[in-house]
Scaffold this active site. Sequence first.
Site, PDB file in Angstrom:
ATOM      1  NE  ARG A 124      93.586 -72.354  51.697  1.00 54.16           N
ATOM      2  CZ  ARG A 124      94.853 -72.048  51.440  1.00 54.16           C
ATOM      3  NH1 ARG A 124      95.696 -72.994  51.099  1.00 54.16           N
ATOM      4  NH2 ARG A 124      95.278 -70.805  51.516  1.00 54.16           N
ATOM      5  CG  ASP A 157     106.250 -73.147  42.774  1.00 53.31           C
ATOM      6  OD1 ASP A 157     106.714 -73.614  41.729  1.00 53.31           O
ATOM      7  OD2 ASP A 157     105.546 -72.116  42.787  1.00 53.31           O
ATOM      8  CE  LYS A 180      95.132 -68.973  55.612  1.00 57.95           C
ATOM      9  NZ  LYS A 180      94.043 -68.216  54.921  1.00 57.95           N
ATOM     10  CD  GLU A 182     104.894 -76.576  52.044  1.00 58.31           C
ATOM     11  OE1 GLU A 182     103.707 -76.729  52.334  1.00 58.31           O
ATOM     12  OE2 GLU A 182     105.492 -75.488  52.136  1.00 58.31           O
ATOM     13  CG  ASP A 183     100.673 -77.413  50.266  1.00 53.87           C
ATOM     14  OD1 ASP A 183     101.837 -76.949  50.278  1.00 53.87           O
ATOM     15  OD2 ASP A 183      99.671 -76.689  50.301  1.00 53.87           O
ATOM     16  CG  PHE A 205      97.742 -72.148  39.234  1.00 49.06           C
ATOM     17  CD1 PHE A 205      98.618 -71.160  39.650  1.00 49.06           C
ATOM     18  CD2 PHE A 205      96.611 -72.403  40.008  1.00 49.06           C
ATOM     19  CE1 PHE A 205      98.375 -70.441  40.824  1.00 49.06           C
ATOM     20  CE2 PHE A 205      96.369 -71.700  41.170  1.00 49.06           C
ATOM     21  CZ  PHE A 205      97.245 -70.712  41.580  1.00 49.06           C
TER      22      PHE A 205
HETATM   23  C1  PRP Z   1     102.449 -72.486  49.010  1.00 50.08           C
HETATM   24  C2  PRP Z   1     102.758 -73.900  49.442  1.00 50.08           C
HETATM   25  C3  PRP Z   1     104.146 -73.807  49.986  1.00 50.08           C
HETATM   26  C4  PRP Z   1     104.767 -72.705  49.156  1.00 50.08           C
HETATM   27  C5  PRP Z   1     105.646 -73.325  48.122  1.00 50.08           C
HETATM   28  O1  PRP Z   1     102.036 -71.790  50.123  1.00 50.08           O
HETATM   29  O2  PRP Z   1     101.847 -74.353  50.397  1.00 50.08           O
HETATM   30  O3  PRP Z   1     104.171 -73.437  51.349  1.00 50.08           O
HETATM   31  O4  PRP Z   1     103.699 -71.984  48.530  1.00 50.08           O
HETATM   32  O5  PRP Z   1     106.189 -72.341  47.297  1.00 50.08           O
HETATM   33  P1  PRP Z   1     107.738 -72.072  47.157  1.00 50.08           P
HETATM   34  O6  PRP Z   1     108.434 -73.388  47.044  1.00 50.08           O
HETATM   35  O7  PRP Z   1     107.794 -71.271  45.879  1.00 50.08           O
HETATM   36  O8  PRP Z   1     108.198 -71.279  48.339  1.00 50.08           O
HETATM   37  P2  PRP Z   1     101.316 -70.373  50.047  1.00 50.08           P
HETATM   38  O9  PRP Z   1     102.310 -69.291  50.293  1.00 50.08           O
HETATM   39  O10 PRP Z   1     100.503 -70.280  48.786  1.00 50.08           O
HETATM   40  O11 PRP Z   1     100.366 -70.414  51.329  1.00 50.08           O
HETATM   41  P3  PRP Z   1      99.131 -71.364  51.679  1.00 50.08           P
HETATM   42  O12 PRP Z   1      99.682 -72.729  51.999  1.00 50.08           O
HETATM   43  O13 PRP Z   1      98.510 -70.715  52.868  1.00 50.08           O
HETATM   44  O14 PRP Z   1      98.210 -71.398  50.473  1.00 50.08           O
END
Ligand code: PRP
Length: 180
Positions: A166, A104, A44, A100-101, A153
């Site tokens: 958010r 990680d 999201k 993508e936000d 974080f």
């Molecule tokens: C977060 C973020 C990316 C992902 C990155 O999403 O928005 O999609 O984690 O992490 P990675 O590089 O370790 O895969 P999350 O799963 O927290 O979902 P959200 O966007 O709904 O909060």
Amino acid sequence: MTTVEPALRVLIPAERIQARIRELGAQIDRDYPGGPVWLIAILKGACFFLADLSRAMKSSTRIDFIGISSYGKGKTTSGEVKLTKDLDSSIEGADVLVVEDIVDTGVTLNYLMHVLEQRKPRSLRIVALLDKPSRRIRPVDVAYVGFQIPDEFVVGYGLDYAENYRNLSDICVLEEGAKP
Ligand code: PRP
């Protein structure tokens, strides 16, 4: 109740976020003159970035959303990922930009790029507002990066902790002890 407010430290203020998004929008316009560019946001967290980035662009855009869930995220990531919501449209022959936000570990985008490549877009690139390169365990080629950040974080501007924060306009570090 926990005292949440004092433990949120602003890392990137809203004005800097918006200024950088205007730069990214102009850069993407130059690379895709006229468009159309399909902007695909990963649910999201990326919805806020999608909304602002698309409005920072002059080239025509089309938007779609994709849902991904991963298991054992963080330090114990298993690398297991699955699609929870598919695109509404075909991207065959299209210029696609995955929005993508944050990148990680790279597990999410590494998986998603393999899925989308099979659908034969004309081009496929990633734009990420935040990048934490020190956390990477899977390779991801990010064409456009807003900010590289340290391994802290972060919440706000779409990023959550247990679905909270958010809607903050700034990107903040959630200090230990502030997690509700
Ligand atoms: C977060 C973020 C990316 C992902 C990155 O999403 O928005 O999609 O984690 O992490 P990675 O590089 O370790 O895969 P999350 O799963 O927290 O979902 P959200 O966007 O709904 O909060």
